[in-house]
Design an enzyme around this catalytic site. Structure first.
Site, PDB file in Angstrom:
ATOM      1  N   HIS A 106       0.887  -1.165   0.000  1.00  0.00           N
ATOM      2  CA  HIS A 106       0.000   0.000   0.000  1.00  0.00           C
ATOM      3  C   HIS A 106       0.926   1.216   0.000  1.00  0.00           C
ATOM      4  O   HIS A 106       2.007   1.166   0.602  1.00  0.00           O
ATOM      5  CB  HIS A 106      -0.833   0.110   1.268  1.00  0.00           C
ATOM      6  CG  HIS A 106      -1.707  -1.061   1.580  1.00  0.00           C
ATOM      7  ND1 HIS A 106      -1.265  -2.176   2.237  1.00  0.00           N
ATOM      8  CD2 HIS A 106      -3.032  -1.254   1.364  1.00  0.00           C
ATOM      9  CE1 HIS A 106      -2.274  -3.016   2.405  1.00  0.00           C
ATOM     10  NE2 HIS A 106      -3.347  -2.496   1.884  1.00  0.00           N
ATOM     11  N   ASP A 109       2.458   2.025   3.302  1.00  0.00           N
ATOM     12  CA  ASP A 109       3.393   1.051   3.889  1.00  0.00           C
ATOM     13  C   ASP A 109       4.828   1.499   3.657  1.00  0.00           C
ATOM     14  O   ASP A 109       5.719   1.209   4.447  1.00  0.00           O
ATOM     15  CB  ASP A 109       3.263  -0.340   3.239  1.00  0.00           C
ATOM     16  CG  ASP A 109       1.867  -0.912   3.351  1.00  0.00           C
ATOM     17  OD1 ASP A 109       1.137  -0.512   4.259  1.00  0.00           O
ATOM     18  OD2 ASP A 109       1.530  -1.762   2.498  1.00  0.00           O
TER      19      ASP A 109
HETATM   20  C1  XLS Z   1      -7.455  -6.890   4.370  1.00  0.00           C
HETATM   21  C2  XLS Z   1      -6.952  -7.068   3.014  1.00  0.00           C
HETATM   22  C3  XLS Z   1      -5.822  -6.130   2.614  1.00  0.00           C
HETATM   23  C4  XLS Z   1      -5.655  -6.113   1.123  1.00  0.00           C
HETATM   24  C5  XLS Z   1      -4.894  -4.963   0.579  1.00  0.00           C
HETATM   25  O1  XLS Z   1      -8.176  -7.710   4.914  1.00  0.00           O
HETATM   26  O2  XLS Z   1      -6.593  -8.397   2.839  1.00  0.00           O
HETATM   27  O3  XLS Z   1      -4.644  -6.492   3.256  1.00  0.00           O
HETATM   28  O4  XLS Z   1      -5.053  -7.281   0.670  1.00  0.00           O
HETATM   29  O5  XLS Z   1      -5.464  -3.749   0.888  1.00  0.00           O
END
Ligand code: XLS
Ligand code: NI
Ligand code: NI
Length: 442
Positions: A106, A109
């Site tokens: 993201h 991140d």
């Molecule tokens: C949350 C999601 C998230 C997505 C990316 O439950 O899995 O981590 O994979 O935003």
């Protein structure tokens, strides 16, 4: 960047090697041999493993009942930039020692958000420059990027589905930036997980309008990226709930309906996550089959839930039976359309040794490698495909075939079956199939 000195963050770990099924070295692969051919592709080409930046390098193990016990030696520096550089050094050291080719992130991140959108953008450009160098140096690629449109309080009522246009516009600016850095890093795909795109209560929600807004937003994002040369696939990641009570991207079937309804199916496919499937009271295999059957199986987020509590616990996979069943579906539908296997999984709160991150990924990677081999063997060597095909053989010729072609009416069915006295009971043979799979696992 000038004064940045790189440190080693995993000094006691050498690159993880394939050592074969008899290996007793916990920091080795027993089954994942990247260049080994399974059918006409290598294991690495089939599986396309990716490390998730957020769980592995940002998650400190905190939960609603306590702060994070996990040591993160890379989390140091007096500015956002310094901290981001240190974290990225750790990430690329880890990914390259693990021997996988991809990562996912993201926007936030990589580096903390700034106070304004332009400050955030400046920071992203800064860290993307560094990421570009790291990718080249370590031969690592970006499987997908995404924008975090759910953590900041501004998104408490949703992002693209927020009832306030100002928030929708803010989300738009953020997604534009995230798309720009994804493209700058040659990201192969781009993900939308609608974390807060749903409702907490229907009493204050105009669902139809929110869904229309979400579709409009996705069209805008897609048009922007295409205009700027993005050739990859957009993925929607279904999840039924959490953090909202109800998420609009509930499950694979719901998302496929949505993509068709809003004319998005040519550019979007699905990114399916094991624990989201189980949260929706489906099996992972079910979600894969729904997407695969429509040619919409883009990518997966690998993890597992806790089958007693049902939450999105994001644990690393350990169950060979579950993964073999999943790989069977994945192979039957021709593999991933553009994506791969992203470990959207986190260490348990009390796993506080630095090397735990290696053990977790090694376990997951080996399990997928083994499941791939088993599923391939089942499809190539056993009677499985034949059994499945024969189950539908009555549609391969004569009236059954005409039925499939749409050449029969309801009256034709009645005429064909007459008194119904030629009907026989045909066993589904479930236990036979189950044993067949275990024949290759055990
Ligand atoms: C949350 C999601 C998230 C997505 C990316 O439950 O899995 O981590 O994979 O935003
Ligand atoms: Ni998840
Ligand atoms: Ni996910």
């Amino acid at each position: 960047m000038k004064n940045h000195t790189q440190k080693t963050h995993f000094p006691n770990v050498s690159p993880i090697q394939y050592k074969g099924p008899d290996s007793m070295d916990p920091l080795s692969y027993r089954f994942y041999d990247p260049n080994k051919k399974v059918g006409n592709k290598s294991m690495a080409e089939h599986l396309r493993f990716a490390v998730a930046y957020w769980h592995s390098f940002n998650g400190d193990g905190s939960d609603p009942f306590g702060w994070g016990p996990r040591p993160m030696p890379w989390n140091e520096g007096s500015t956002a930039e310094e901290r981001a550089l240190n974290k990225m050094d750790a990430a690329f050291e880890f990914i390259s020692k693990l021997g996988v080719s991809y990562y996912c992130f993201h926007d936030v991140d990589l580096i903390d958000e700034g106070d304004t959108l332009s400050e955030s953008r400046k920071r992203l450009d800064f860290i993307a420059d560094y990421a570009r160098k790291k990718q080249e140096e370590h031969q690592v690629k970006l499987l997908w990027g995404t924008a975090n449109l759910f953590s900041h309080p501004r998104y408490m009522n949703g992002a693209a589905t927020n009832p306030d246009f100002n928030v929708v516009a803010h989300a738009g600016a953020q997604v534009r930036n995230a798309l720009d850095i994804t493209m700058a890093l040659d990201g192969e795909n781009y993900v939308f997980w609608g974390g807060r795109e749903g409702y907490i209560s229907l009493i204050n929600t105009d669902m139809k309008r929110e869904k229309d807004h979400m579709a409009r937003f996705l069209h805008m994002a897609k048009d922007y990226a295409r205009k700027n040369g993005f050739k990859g696939t957009f993925f929607i990641e279904p999840k039924p709930a959490e953090p909202t009570k109800h998420q609009y991207d509930y499950d694979a079937a719901t998302v496929l309906g949505f993509l068709n309804e809003y004319d998005l199916a040519d550019d979007f496919k699905l990114n399916l996550e094991v624990n989201h499937a189980t949260l929706a009271l489906h099996t992972f295999e079910h979600e894969l089959a729904v997407a695969g059957a429509e040619g919409m199986l883009g990518s997966i987020d690998a993890n597992r839930g806790d089958y007693q509590n049902g939450w999105d616990t994001d644990q690393f996979p350990v169950d060979i039976y579950e993964l073999t069943r999943a790989m069977l579906v994945i192979l039957r539908y021709g593999g991933f359309q553009g994506g791969g296997i992203n470990f959207d999984a986190k260490l348990r709160r009390n796993s506080t040794d630095l090397n735990d991150l290696f053990h977790a990924h090694i376990g997951g990677i080996d399990l997928f490698a083994r499941a791939l081999e088993i599923a391939h063997q089942i499809l190539e060597e056993s009677e499985y495909s034949e059994l499945l095909k024969n189950r539908y053989a009555s549609f391969d010729s004569n009236d059954g075939k005409k039925f499939e072609e749409g050449a029969l009416s309801l009256e034709d069915l009645a005429t064909y079956i007459g008194e119904g006295d030629q009907l026989k009971l045909i066993s589904g043979r479930q236990e036979y199939y189950e044993n067949l799979i275990n024949r290759y696992i055990l």
